[in-house]
Design a protein around this motif. Sequence first.
Motif: not given
Length: 345
Positions: A228-230, A252-254, A258-259, A262-264
Amino acid sequence: MKKYCILLSELWLCAFFLLTGCAGTKGAEEKKSIRIGVSLYRGDDTFLNNIRGELERCAKDFEQEKGVKVTLDIQDAKGNQNTQNDQVERFLALGCDVLCINPVDRTAASVLIDKAMAAQTPVIFFNRQPVAEDINYRGRVFYVGASAEESGRLQGELVAQAWKEEGLDRNGDGVLQYVMLEGEPGHQDSLLRTEYSIEAVTGAGIEVEKLANAPANWNRGQGAARMNQWIKEYGERIEVVFSNNDDMALGAIDALREWGGPMPLVVGVDATAPAREAVAAGDLYGTVLNDARGQAQAMVDLALALADGRDPGGVVELQEGHYVWLPYRRVDRDNLEEIVRELEG
């Protein structure tokens, strides 16, 4: 008469040693129960729970096959080295035949070894490797695990493959921008997985830029918090998320879900059941199988041999007299079904 007495004395001594020797052999053959003390550094760790389940399965299989009762006394140290020290003392007081220890602090293993050696009890460390000096200079001290260097290299190969096949270079600059979720600060597996994953990528001729790295202590919630921070700092610039284990990768996927951006590409290590589900769903690009079943089987085989006074080298492949190494394997959607069949078969 003197010679006759000497002859009788010698015959009596021979008979004594023969009888006691046979009694010792008979005792070993008739041993009907073995007690193994197991201390986990954290009982809520997903991969360690896999090992726990596999240990219980292996012990049950041995009981059914050999008719020998195997008691596993499994304790959770909850990340506290003092608690683990107390657990080891309790195991020894209960007369455990063998100790299996997943150390809280790999640099504190010598304290545990000293306690066990004083009680003449063999020790098998697993999954968290103590320093070599503690393992190598003792007679009945062993380690069962897998090479963290290999896991990092295989993870990097997954990313290098994706870079060439999946079109990850979103901004077209020819550079792979990444973030790195690390395990515990200073932990050997964290350091080696971090180093060799990136080395494998650059070794494939790919230029990289590290946007951020931070420890998340193998924990899913902490992995989500770091991500979330990144996301706030780097957003769509993040092309790849490296994670030292699957739980942090799933965290990280969670956060990324939520964001909603685009998924890295995200990669982990361990190939736990939740991670395999994430690979099948396409959320986790790939992971590296850390063979919990193979490690548990090696530990049980080794422990039973040591408890019976047999040569451990006769039941497991020992390297340098003390180490049992299990191989890692890459896991992605191409071989996922095959891996699942093996693990669940």
